[in-house]
Design a protein around this motif. Structure first.
Motif, short mmCIF file in Angstrom:
data_model
loop_
_atom_site.label_atom_id
_atom_site.label_comp_id
_atom_site.label_asym_id
_atom_site.label_seq_id
_atom_site.Cartn_x
_atom_site.Cartn_y
_atom_site.Cartn_z
N GLU A 102 -1.31 -13.78 10.91
CA GLU A 102 0.04 -13.28 10.67
C GLU A 102 0.50 -13.56 9.22
O GLU A 102 1.04 -12.68 8.56
N ARG A 105 -1.31 -11.33 6.89
CA ARG A 105 -0.85 -9.95 7.05
C ARG A 105 0.45 -9.72 6.26
O ARG A 105 0.59 -8.73 5.55
N VAL A 106 1.38 -10.66 6.38
CA VAL A 106 2.65 -10.55 5.66
C VAL A 106 2.42 -10.55 4.15
O VAL A 106 3.03 -9.78 3.40
N VAL A 108 -0.39 -9.67 2.48
CA VAL A 108 -1.05 -8.42 2.07
C VAL A 108 -0.03 -7.28 2.06
O VAL A 108 -0.01 -6.45 1.16
N HIS A 109 0.83 -7.27 3.06
CA HIS A 109 1.84 -6.22 3.18
C HIS A 109 2.80 -6.28 1.99
O HIS A 109 3.14 -5.26 1.39
N LYS A 112 0.91 -5.00 -1.08
CA LYS A 112 0.57 -3.58 -1.06
C LYS A 112 1.78 -2.67 -1.06
O LYS A 112 1.81 -1.65 -1.73
N TYR A 113 2.76 -3.02 -0.26
CA TYR A 113 3.88 -2.10 -0.06
C TYR A 113 5.20 -2.66 -0.56
O TYR A 113 6.20 -1.95 -0.59
N GLY A 114 5.24 -3.95 -0.91
CA GLY A 114 6.52 -4.57 -1.22
C GLY A 114 6.76 -4.87 -2.69
O GLY A 114 7.61 -5.67 -3.03
N ARG A 154 1.65 5.53 -4.30
CA ARG A 154 1.83 4.08 -4.32
C ARG A 154 1.89 3.54 -5.75
O ARG A 154 2.29 2.41 -5.97
N GLN A 158 -4.37 -1.39 -4.91
CA GLN A 158 -4.35 -2.84 -4.72
C GLN A 158 -5.73 -3.47 -4.91
O GLN A 158 -5.85 -4.57 -5.44
N GLN A 187 -4.86 7.03 7.99
CA GLN A 187 -4.80 5.57 7.96
C GLN A 187 -5.68 5.01 9.07
O GLN A 187 -5.69 5.54 10.17
N ASP A 224 -8.95 -5.33 -0.08
CA ASP A 224 -7.96 -6.33 0.31
C ASP A 224 -8.25 -6.93 1.68
O ASP A 224 -8.20 -8.14 1.85
#
Ligand SMILES: [Zn+2]
Length: 263
Positions: A102, A105-106, A108-109, A112-114, A154, A158, A187, A224
């Motif tokens: 978890e 995951r947070v 990497v997120h 990648k997206y934040g 994007r 990454q 995806q 990643d």
């Protein structure tokens, strides 16, 4: 060798983001507080607070010499897991910095997206540590490419940013042009293992202009996250078809099923 013709878009974007932060900070007359990428508490220094750092599961030996999946006890050097023997991957060795749980995951997120591109040097250093065995013998690192449309949306890749960060720590150059994504794939999230393999089949190729640097080279493929392995396997096959001497895989986080030792 086209190795020095590094795609500067990722680096330029990272600098722009850094510059934007500096400009905002100067305009407000304050230094913007750095937030932990996982829990968003203010932190001193690099992107992750001590509590979240300690929640990450760093992968260390003993592990399967091939897959890098940790063993519950040390069976001795060079021992392979049941998975590596029963279903050997096309790549030589895989190594990952942390287990994909978890917290990972947070992280990497956020990366990648934040817009947490500032995490790249930290993640890259952890990856360089985990992959020292691979980079010591490598000629070139190759990041897993995005399809140009996704990269355009994007604004950065990454995996390319991670490869650049690993290059700083290891001294191994990066080829940003060797691999090309030939088709935009759906995806992988939510797909079963066989669907993932079908989804990326024929999705990658080596650019004609990069064949010279790939042929006979010992490569490290950088991504990643390693989940089913479908993407890394498709990339590996494309690189081997183009004559690479060997392909190893280095990722930030990997899904770890309990590894079974050979009987
Ligand atoms: Zn935190």
């Amino acid at each position: 060798m086209d190795v020095t013709a590094v795609d500067t878009r990722t680096g330029r974007w990272a600098r722009l983001t850094g510059a934007a932060r500096t400009v905002c900070g100067v305009a407000l007359g304050v230094a913007l507080p750095q937030l932990c990428a996982a829990c968003r508490e203010p932190v001193d220094g690099e992107g992750l607070c001590g509590a979240c750092w300690s929640k990450l599961s760093f992968i260390a030996p003993p592990y399967c010499a091939r897959l890098g999946v940790p063993f519950p006890f040390d069976p001795g050097p060079g021992i392979l897991s049941m998975e590596a023997i029963a279903d050997p991957p096309p790549y030589g060795r895989a190594r990952a910095a942390v287990r994909f749980d978890e917290t990972a995951r947070v992280l990497v997120h956020a990366f990648k997206y934040g817009d947490r591109l500032d995490l790249a040097p930290l993640l890259g250093r952890w990856m360089a540590n985990a992959g020292r065995e691979l980079t010591r013998e490598a000629d070139l690192m190759v990041p897993v490419p995005l399809h140009w449309r996704r990269q355009w949306a994007r604004r950065f890749n990454q995996s390319a940013m991670l490869a650049d960060a690993i290059a700083k720590a290891s001294g191994v150059p990066v080829s940003h042009r060797a691999l090309k994504r030939l088709k935009a794939t759906a995806q992988q999230v939510g797909l079963a293992r066989t669907e993932r393999a079908a989804n990326v089949q024929g999705a990658f190729g080596v650019r004609p202009g990069a064949r010279r640097e790939v042929k006979g080279a010992r490569l490290v493929l950088v991504d990643d996250v390693l989940t089913s392995g479908a993407t890394t396997e498709a990339c590996t096959r494309a690189l081997l078809r183009a004559g690479a001497a060997s392909v190893d895989v280095l990722v930030f986080a990997r899904v770890v099923a309990p590894a079974r030792l050979p009987i």
